[in-house]
Motif scaffolding. Structure first.
Motif, PDB file in Angstrom:
ATOM      1  N   LYS A   1      -5.600   9.550  -3.670  1.00 62.18           N
ATOM      2  CA  LYS A   1      -6.180  10.454  -2.697  1.00 62.18           C
ATOM      3  C   LYS A   1      -7.036  11.532  -3.349  1.00 62.18           C
TER       4      LYS A   1
ATOM      5  N   LYS B   1       1.560  -5.571  -5.670  1.00 60.75           N
ATOM      6  CA  LYS B   1       0.540  -4.537  -5.810  1.00 60.75           C
ATOM      7  C   LYS B   1      -0.800  -5.235  -5.898  1.00 60.75           C
TER       8      LYS B   1
ATOM      9  N   GLU C   1      -6.977   2.373   2.732  1.00 56.81           N
ATOM     10  CA  GLU C   1      -5.700   1.986   2.156  1.00 56.81           C
ATOM     11  C   GLU C   1      -5.582   2.375   0.702  1.00 56.81           C
ATOM     12  N   SER C   2      -6.519   3.173   0.171  1.00 56.25           N
ATOM     13  CA  SER C   2      -6.497   3.498  -1.253  1.00 56.25           C
ATOM     14  C   SER C   2      -5.204   4.174  -1.643  1.00 56.25           C
ATOM     15  N   THR C   3      -4.717   3.862  -2.840  1.00 57.70           N
ATOM     16  CA  THR C   3      -3.499   4.469  -3.335  1.00 57.70           C
ATOM     17  C   THR C   3      -3.769   5.817  -3.953  1.00 57.70           C
TER      18      THR C   3
ATOM     19  N   GLN D   1       0.828  -1.211   0.000  1.00 58.23           N
ATOM     20  CA  GLN D   1       0.000   0.000   0.000  1.00 58.23           C
ATOM     21  C   GLN D   1       0.858   1.255   0.000  1.00 58.23           C
ATOM     22  N   GLN D   2       0.481   2.190  -0.884  1.00 58.13           N
ATOM     23  CA  GLN D   2       1.082   3.523  -0.931  1.00 58.13           C
ATOM     24  C   GLN D   2       2.504   3.544  -1.475  1.00 58.13           C
TER      25      GLN D   2
END
Length: 254
Positions: free
Chosen positions: A237, A251, A233-235, A62-63
């Motif tokens: 924003k 991923k 946890e979204s990549t 994540q991220q």
């Protein structure tokens, strides 16, 4: 279509044949999907590590970029047994930090290990449970959100009926494929995906594959007002299209 048997009572997605069967069922249930299947091309299986290793891989990814996730996960796996909750609880903070884990990810790794060690989380039980029950058990652990739980069920457990409606890439892909003027909210996408039960996991794979064919080639719709529900946890924003869907061990949806 093959009948579910005693060895696989939940009809898990395990092989490319399972993908093909589900796609056939989806196009019969929703004629709109036939052209999307044609446009998407190959819809990969994308099964990943199972159990604790798979969950940790999703957390690590994540991220960060795929290359970074692979490197971090490799260093972490070299330092500690990622199948053993006790080993993860015993390892020092410096080891986790040296592997490349941020402080929040260190906390999540320890929270997951503690939940497993104490019996509050049972990934074998989650793998065979209905999606709603599995997600509820997983998100009770600090640092595990709905998106993480859904991705684990999809790619690690092979659950056949999970659709991460909060994923921005899925929202963009469905909007583009179904000619919507705006990207649906998570709630609206959940409603749309009801038509694809009990094969929503393959429907998600289909739209991720479709998204890959339009990403950076065509403009995808902006979000509906008041904007998309963004999973913890979204990549992505912002309201821009999400980065390429990430998957499995590096991923989760790529």
């Amino acid at each position: 279509m093959r009948e579910e048997n005693d060895e696989d009572p939940n009809g898990m997605i395990r092989t490319e044949a399972d993908i093909a069967e589900a796609l056939a069922a989806l196009t019969l249930a929703d004629a709109r999907l036939a052209r999307i299947v044609e446009a998407a091309g190959s819809v990969p299986l994308r099964r990943s590590r199972t159990g604790l290793e798979g969950l940790l891989a999703i957390v690590v990814a994540q991220q960060v970029s795929r290359a970074s996730a692979d490197a971090i996960f490799g260093r972490l796996a070299a330092a500690v047994d990622l199948t053993d909750p006790a080993a993860l609880l015993a390892v020092g903070d410096e080891t986790l930090r040296s592997a490349g884990l941020s402080r929040p990810k260190q906390q999540t790794v320890r929270a997951v290990a503690a939940a497993l060690a104490e019996g509050r989380l049972d990934l074998s039980r989650c793998a065979s449970a209905p999606a709603e029950a599995a997600i509820a058990e997983m998100v009770a652990v600090r640092g595990i959100g709905v998106w993480t739980a859904e991705c684990w069920l999809l790619f690690c457990a092979g659950h056949r009926d999970v659709f991460p409606a909060g994923d921005l890439a899925l929202q963009a892909a469905v909007a583009h494929a179904l000619d919507h003027d705006s990207r649906p909210t998570a709630r609206r996408l959940t409603e749309i995906a009801e038509a694809w039960k009990p094969h929503r996991s393959v429907a998600a794979r289909l739209f991720w594959a479709y998204y890959a064919t339009i990403h950076r080639r065509e403009i995808v719709p902006a979000a509906e007002s008041p904007g998309p529900a963004t999973p913890p946890e979204s990549t992505a924003k912002s309201r821009k299209p999400a980065s390429r869907p990430r998957r499995g061990s590096s991923k989760p949806l790529s």
